[in-house]
Design an enzyme around this catalytic site. Structure first.
Site, short mmCIF file in Angstrom:
data_model
loop_
_atom_site.label_atom_id
_atom_site.label_comp_id
_atom_site.label_asym_id
_atom_site.label_seq_id
_atom_site.Cartn_x
_atom_site.Cartn_y
_atom_site.Cartn_z
CB CYS A 12 38.65 88.52 23.85
SG CYS A 12 37.52 88.27 25.25
CG HIS A 45 38.14 93.35 23.57
ND1 HIS A 45 38.06 92.72 22.35
CD2 HIS A 45 37.55 92.52 24.47
CE1 HIS A 45 37.44 91.57 22.50
NE2 HIS A 45 37.13 91.42 23.77
#
Length: 486
Positions: free
Chosen positions: A333, A430
Site C-alpha cells: 500500500c 493488505h
C-alpha cells in the site's frame, strides 16, 4: 431485550481491547449472541468490512471473537491521524472529511445521533453489547461533548466497569483518582472496577484491591493476571509493535522501518508468529541492519510525509545499499507507493498539492485521488498458485512499466508490480501474510519454512483468552450489571 455494559480504562493501552474480546468470546462460549461496540476510536490500523466501510482493527478482532463478520456499526466514528494535529474522520465506515483536533473537539457532539443509531441497530441483533471506551474518562478537558466515554454512557444509559493497569504502576491512584475528578452523575454510571496486567502472586495485591473498594465504594470484578499470549492477536496500537518483534532470533531477517504514521501494521503479525522469521522493528535513529534479508515497507496514513521521514532518517540510503547487496524488498500500500518513481498529490489530500520523488526502486508512478478504495479481495499468487485473501484501503492509483509484471491475481484482475529481477515487489493488498498458503510459498522462495497456521492460532488464542476471563474476572457480576438498551 438486549443489554449493554461498557469497559472504560484509566488510560490508553490498559488492555481494554483485548479484555473486551475475551469477554465477548467467553459470553459466546456460554451460548449468548454478542456484539462489540466502540463509539469513537483513534487508530490508523483499520479493517475493511463486508458492508464496504472501515472500522478500527480492534473491533474487527472483537467481531471475530463473537463469531460474526465486522460491520461499520461496531465503530461508527474512527479518527485516523494524518498530521500532528489533524485526522481523517470516518463516520459509519465512510470518509467524512479531515478535521483539525480543535475543530473536532468543538464538533464531536454532533456525531452522537449517528453513534446512538449504530448502537441501537446492533442491539436489535444480539443479547449483549460490550462497549469499549477510548482513552480515559478522567481526561476532564475532553468531557464537553464527549461521545467516547461518559458522554456516550450517559446518553445511552450504559453502566460502566472501570479498568486500571497495574503494570504501569500507581493503579490505586489511577482508579481512585478517576473517581475524584469525575462529577457525581458520571461516577454514578460506574458499577465496579477491575485491575489488569498483574504479574506474580495476585494475593499480594489483596490489600490494594480492598483499599480501592473502600475508597470508591465500587466492587471489584477481578484482578486479571498478565495474558502472555496477547501478542498472538492482531495489534491495533503502534505502541504494541516493539513487543511483537522477534529481534535477536534466528532465521530470515525481516526489517520494518517504523515510520511516524505507520498504518495497517497487523500485516506483520503472521510474520512475527513464525519461528523461522526474525522480525525487527527499526526505529528512527537506527540503521537498517546489514544482515537483513527482506525490507518490508507497510502502510502509511500519510505517504508523502512518511517518505520524507524515511529520507530524514537515512533509511533511503540503507535500502539502496540493501538492494545492491542482493536483498529483497516489499512494499504494501503506502510502502508500494514509496517504492516508485514519483507520488503526485494534485488535490492536496495529504497537505499542499505537490509531486515528490519516490525511492525509485520500481518503475511506477502514483497519483493520489480523493476516492478511497475499500474492498475485500481474494485470489492467488501467480508464481506459486497459492490462494490468498486480503483487503484494499487506499487513496490513489499506481501505474507504470513494472505493473506489466504483476505478482497477484485477484479475481480476473492482475495486481502489483515487480522489478525485472523479481526481488522488489509492491502491491495494494493488505492481509496477504495471514493467508497460510501464500506466506508459506513466499517464505519458501526466500529459503525458510513456514510452520504456523495463523488463523487457527488466533482462534486458539481467543479461546484461551476466554478461559482467562472466566477464571479471573467476575463475568456473572458483569452480566448482572448490564442494563437493557432503551
Amino acid at each position: 431485550m438486549a443489554k449493554a455494559i461498557m469497559i472504560q480504562g484509566t488510560g490508553s493501552n490498559v488492555g481494554k481491547s483485548v479484555i473486551v474480546a475475551g469477554i465477548l468470546r467467553a459470553c459466546r462460549n456460554r451460548g449468548m449472541i454478542v456484539r462489540p461496540f466502540k463509539p469513537q476510536n483513534m487508530s490508523n490500523n483499520a479493517a475493511v468490512t463486508a458492508d464496504g466501510g472501515e472500522i478500527g482493527r480492534a473491533q474487527a478482532l472483537q467481531a471475530r471473537a463473537c463469531g460474526v463478520d465486522p460491520h461499520t456499526d461496531m465503530n461508527p466514528v474512527l479518527l485516523k491521524p494524518q498530521t500532528a494535529t489533524g485526522a481523517q474522520v470516518i463516520v459509519q465506515g465512510q470518509l467524512a472529511g479531515h478535521q483539525e483536533a480543535r475543530a473536532f473537539g468543538r464538533n464531536k457532539e454532533t456525531l452522537m445521533p449517528v453513534v446512538l443509531q449504530s448502537f441501537r441497530r446492533l442491539g436489535r441483533q444480539c443479547d449483549l453489547i460490550v462497549v469499549e471506551g477510548a482513552g480515559s474518562p478522567a481526561e476532564t478537558n475532553l468531557r464537553a461533548g464527549d461521545i467516547a466515554n461518559m458522554g456516550f454512557a450517559r446518553a445511552a444509559h450504559v453502566p460502566v466497569v472501570l479498568m486500571g493497569d497495574i503494570d504501569r504502576g500507581g493503579v490505586i491512584a489511577q482508579i481512585v483518582g478517576t473517581q475524584a475528578v469525575l462529577d457525581a452523575e458520571d461516577n454514578a454510571m460506574i458499577k465496579g472496577f477491575c485491575v489488569n496486567k498483574f504479574r506474580g502472586d495476585r494475593s499480594l495485591f489483596d490489600a490494594g484491591r480492598d483499599d480501592i473498594a473502600a475508597r470508591t465504594r465500587w466492587p471489584s470484578l477481578g484482578v486479571l493476571p498478565w495474558f502472555e499470549h496477547a501478542t498472538r492477536l492482531p495489534a491495533e496500537d503502534v505502541m504494541d509493535l516493539p513487543a511483537r518483534a522477534r529481534s535477536g532470533g534466528s532465521g530470515l531477517v525481516v526489517s520494518v522501518p517504523q515510520l511516524p504514521r505507520i498504518s495497517n501494521f497487523d500485516d506483520l503479525d503472521p510474520l512475527a508468529a513464525e519461528p523461522s522469521v526474525d522480525l525487527r522493528m527499526i526505529t528512527a535513529g537506527n540503521p537498517i541492519p546489514a544482515d537483513t534479508d527482506l525490507v518490508l515497507l507497510v502502510g502509511s496514513k500519510s505517504t508523502i510525509g512518511d517518505l520524507a521521514a524515511l529520507r530524514a532518517t537515512g533509511w533511503d540510503i540503507d535500502i539502496a545499499a540493501h538492494i545492491r547487496r542482493g536483498g529483497h524488498m516489499m512494499g504494501l500500500c503506502g510502502g508500494y507507493q514509496m517504492l516508485g518513481n514519483s507520488i503526485s498529490d494534485p488535490a492536496g489530500i495529504e497537505g499542499e498539492a505537490s509531486t515528490v520523488q519516490g525511492l525509485g526502486h520500481l518503475a511506477v508512478n502514483t497519483v493520489l485521488e480523493p476516492h478511497k478504495n475499500l474492498s475485500l479481495r481474494s485470489g492467488h499468487h501467480l508464481d506459486s498458485g497459492a490462494a490468498l485473501q486480503g483487503y484494499e484501503i487506499h487513496m490513489g492509483k499506481t501505474t507504470g512499466a513494472d505493473c506489466a509484471r504483476p505478482w497477484l491475481m485477484l479475481g480476473d484482475t492482475h495486481e502489483g508490480a515487480s522489478s525485472p529481477n523479481g526481488r522488489i515487489l509492491g502491491c495494494y493488498l493488505h492481509g496477504i501474510f495471514a493467508s497460510d498458503a501464500f506466506r508459506a510459498a513466499y517464505l519458501g522462495s526466500l529459503g525458510v519454512q513456514s510452520s504456523v497456521t495463523f488463523e487457527d492460532q488466533v482462534e486458539e488464542t481467543l479461546d484461551a483468552l476466554a478461559r482467562h476471563i472466566e477464571m479471573y474476572f467476575d463475568l456473572d457480576a458483569l452480566l448482572d450489571a448490564a442494563a437493557e438498551i432503551g
